[in-house]
Design an enzyme around this catalytic site. Structure first.
Site, PDB file in Angstrom:
ATOM      1  N   TYR A 109       0.856  -0.917  -0.089  1.00  0.00           N
ATOM      2  CA  TYR A 109       0.271  -0.003  -0.513  1.00  0.00           C
ATOM      3  C   TYR A 109       0.863   0.992   0.085  1.00  0.00           C
ATOM      4  O   TYR A 109       0.619   2.445  -0.870  1.00  0.00           O
ATOM      5  CB  TYR A 109      -0.884   0.208   1.595  1.00  0.00           C
ATOM      6  CG  TYR A 109      -1.994   1.288   1.669  1.00  0.00           C
ATOM      7  CD1 TYR A 109      -3.111   1.011   0.717  1.00  0.00           C
ATOM      8  CD2 TYR A 109      -2.227   2.104   1.997  1.00  0.00           C
ATOM      9  CE1 TYR A 109      -3.833   2.239   0.357  1.00  0.00           C
ATOM     10  CE2 TYR A 109      -2.965   3.146   1.800  1.00  0.00           C
ATOM     11  CZ  TYR A 109      -3.915   3.522   1.216  1.00  0.00           C
ATOM     12  OH  TYR A 109      -5.124   4.506   1.480  1.00  0.00           O
ATOM     13  N   LYS A 161       0.922   4.463  -2.938  1.00  0.00           N
ATOM     14  CA  LYS A 161       0.807   5.157  -2.997  1.00  0.00           C
ATOM     15  C   LYS A 161       1.581   6.921  -2.633  1.00  0.00           C
ATOM     16  O   LYS A 161       1.251   7.795  -3.241  1.00  0.00           O
ATOM     17  CB  LYS A 161       0.425   5.588  -1.232  1.00  0.00           C
ATOM     18  CG  LYS A 161      -1.271   4.698  -1.232  1.00  0.00           C
ATOM     19  CD  LYS A 161      -2.048   5.538  -2.018  1.00  0.00           C
ATOM     20  CE  LYS A 161      -3.783   4.352  -1.693  1.00  0.00           C
ATOM     21  NZ  LYS A 161      -4.643   5.349  -3.046  1.00  0.00           N
TER      22      LYS A 161
HETATM   23  N1  LIG Z   1     -10.110   5.503   4.347  1.00  0.00           N
HETATM   24  C1  LIG Z   1      -8.844   6.153   5.230  1.00  0.00           C
HETATM   25  O1  LIG Z   1      -8.579   6.270   5.820  1.00  0.00           O
HETATM   26  C2  LIG Z   1      -7.986   6.839   3.678  1.00  0.00           C
HETATM   27  C3  LIG Z   1      -6.363   6.925   4.327  1.00  0.00           C
HETATM   28  C4  LIG Z   1      -5.673   7.825   2.932  1.00  0.00           C
HETATM   29  C5  LIG Z   1      -5.500   7.403   1.998  1.00  0.00           C
HETATM   30  N2  LIG Z   1      -7.110   6.939   1.660  1.00  0.00           N
HETATM   31  C6  LIG Z   1      -7.530   6.611   0.268  1.00  0.00           C
HETATM   32  O2  LIG Z   1      -8.796   6.985  -0.919  1.00  0.00           O
HETATM   33  C7  LIG Z   1      -9.252   6.562  -0.897  1.00  0.00           C
HETATM   34  C8  LIG Z   1     -10.575   5.843  -1.006  1.00  0.00           C
HETATM   35  O3  LIG Z   1     -10.437   5.226   0.180  1.00  0.00           O
HETATM   36  P1  LIG Z   1     -11.778   4.602   1.352  1.00  0.00           P
HETATM   37  O4  LIG Z   1     -11.196   3.975   2.553  1.00  0.00           O
HETATM   38  O5  LIG Z   1     -13.644   5.195   0.354  1.00  0.00           O
HETATM   39  O6  LIG Z   1     -12.256   2.835   0.341  1.00  0.00           O
HETATM   40  P2  LIG Z   1     -13.117   1.920   0.381  1.00  0.00           P
HETATM   41  O7  LIG Z   1     -12.321   0.563   0.031  1.00  0.00           O
HETATM   42  O8  LIG Z   1     -14.271   1.759   0.870  1.00  0.00           O
HETATM   43  O9  LIG Z   1     -14.074   2.102  -0.905  1.00  0.00           O
HETATM   44  C9  LIG Z   1     -12.850   1.919  -2.439  1.00  0.00           C
HETATM   45  C10 LIG Z   1     -14.234   1.538  -3.723  1.00  0.00           C
HETATM   46  O10 LIG Z   1     -13.237   1.538  -4.762  1.00  0.00           O
HETATM   47  C11 LIG Z   1     -13.838   0.220  -5.373  1.00  0.00           C
HETATM   48  N3  LIG Z   1     -13.141  -0.790  -5.937  1.00  0.00           N
HETATM   49  C12 LIG Z   1     -11.638  -1.377  -5.971  1.00  0.00           C
HETATM   50  N4  LIG Z   1     -11.718  -1.906  -6.932  1.00  0.00           N
HETATM   51  C13 LIG Z   1     -11.912  -1.592  -7.743  1.00  0.00           C
HETATM   52  C14 LIG Z   1     -11.364  -1.403  -8.985  1.00  0.00           C
HETATM   53  N5  LIG Z   1     -10.557  -2.423  -9.492  1.00  0.00           N
HETATM   54  N6  LIG Z   1     -12.166  -0.638 -10.024  1.00  0.00           N
HETATM   55  C15 LIG Z   1     -13.293   0.207  -9.660  1.00  0.00           C
HETATM   56  N7  LIG Z   1     -13.546   0.875  -8.677  1.00  0.00           N
HETATM   57  C16 LIG Z   1     -12.477  -0.301  -7.503  1.00  0.00           C
HETATM   58  C17 LIG Z   1     -14.600  -0.871  -4.196  1.00  0.00           C
HETATM   59  O11 LIG Z   1     -15.376  -0.970  -5.202  1.00  0.00           O
HETATM   60  C18 LIG Z   1     -14.733   0.243  -2.882  1.00  0.00           C
HETATM   61  O12 LIG Z   1     -16.548   1.080  -3.755  1.00  0.00           O
HETATM   62  C19 LIG Z   1      -8.218   5.244  -1.452  1.00  0.00           C
HETATM   63  O13 LIG Z   1      -7.452   5.644  -3.038  1.00  0.00           O
HETATM   64  C20 LIG Z   1      -7.456   4.895  -0.523  1.00  0.00           C
HETATM   65  O14 LIG Z   1      -5.844   4.391  -0.134  1.00  0.00           O
HETATM   66  C21 LIG Z   1      -8.492   6.230   2.790  1.00  0.00           C
END
Ligand SMILES: NC(=O)c1ccc[n+]([C@@H]2O[C@H](COP(=O)([O-])OP(=O)(O)OC[C@H]3O[C@@H](n4cnc5c(N)ncnc54)[C@H](O)[C@@H]3O)[C@@H](O)[C@H]2O)c1
Length: 252
Positions: free
Chosen positions: A156, A160
């Site tokens: 991961y 990133k």
């Molecule tokens: N939640 C956190 O604390 C956090 C922290 C830092 C960064 N982020 C980043 O923010 C973004 C969203 O995070 P989140 O927690 O809402 O994630 P999440 O896992 O809740 O949602 C991700 C979505 O992406 C979809 N997905 C997965 N594979 C896919 C594909 N091949 N094609 C299309 N869609 C696909 C999933 O079905 C899901 O709906 C991500 O890039 C994550 O790395 C999140």
């Protein structure tokens, strides 16, 4: 504010969490939003809920790791809305956390195929549409894990950090087309996916350690994305906006 009035916006991974909040925010500001996700089961009810609020959001089931499917979906978005894509938010992620010893090839491949190559395919498909519009804005979701990783997050963190390199390279290359490319790096956001990584006592300890006293909310991230994607961010390109409530700045 109606900063996206009539603008066609694509948000990937929009079925839940941060992506869903971004889709809602862009649509609430007048955007015509194509909500992409690989999970039809999650995407359709999420989009139906946004439509029930009167928002202009349409579902597109698409695996961003599939280059041909991405090209086809981007063309379908333009045909559906009758206008080229103006805003692209690359939010989709496939993330698994494991110690280095258990990090296998399939896990690394899928992590990079969705999170990094997927961004290249959506950019490649959207850039010609933005060029025809005379410009556009792209926001890529990175993470504070790129610079300040938590443990057991080798794949991961590599993903990133790669997103930041991709963002800067695309910003340089696409500037001549008036396409701005930026990254938002959230810290700890209280989504279903991020909370599932920890048990309840660990979560409580981590939340108490946040300088602002709480985890981020998906809407906090959506606000930062909307800034960069809008005219308010007109002179910002190649930047990383860290949205972590002061977490990675704190020495506590
Ligand atoms: N939640 C956190 O604390 C956090 C922290 C830092 C960064 N982020 C980043 O923010 C973004 C969203 O995070 P989140 O927690 O809402 O994630 P999440 O896992 O809740 O949602 C991700 C979505 O992406 C979809 N997905 C997965 N594979 C896919 C594909 N091949 N094609 C299309 N869609 C696909 C999933 O079905 C899901 O709906 C991500 O890039 C994550 O790395 C999140």
């Amino acid at each position: 504010m109606r900063r996206f009035e009539g603008r066609v916006c694509v948000v990937t991974g929009a079925a839940r969490g941060i992506g869903e909040a971004i889709a809602a925010r862009l649509a609430a500001e007048g955007g015509r939003v194509a909500a992409w996700d690989v999970s039809e089961r999650r995407l359709l009810p999420a989009v139906a809920a946004l439509q029930a609020q009167g928002l202009d959001v349409q579902p597109f089931v698409c695996d961003v790791a599939d280059r041909a499917a991405v090209a086809a979906a981007m063309a379908t978005v333009e045909a559906h809305f009758g206008a080229p894509v103006a805003v692209l938010v690359n939010n989709a992620v496939w993330a698994r956390f494991a110690p280095l010893a258990d990090t296998d090839e399939a896990m690394v491949d899928r992590t990079l195929a969705v999170g990094l190559k997927g961004m290249m395919w959506t950019l490649q498909a959207a850039a010609p549409q933005m060029r025809r519009l005379g410009g556009g804005a792209v926001v890529n979701l990175s993470s504070t894990s790129a610079a300040r990783p938590v443990t057991q997050a080798i794949a991961y963190a590599a993903l990133k950090a790669g997103v930041l390199g991709l963002t800067r390279a695309a910003a340089v290359e696409l500037a001549a087309d008036r396409i701005r490319v930026n990254a938002v790096s959230p810290g700890m956001v209280g989504t279903e996916a991020s909370k599932a990584q920890f048990d309840a006592p660990t979560l409580a300890t981590r939340e108490a350690a946040m300088p602002l006293g709480r985890f981020g909310a998906p809407a906090d991230i959506a606000g930062a994305v909307a800034f960069l994607a809008s005219g308010d961010g007109a002179y910002v390109s190649g930047a990383e906006l860290v949205v972590d409530g002061g977490w990675t700045t704190s020495s506590l």
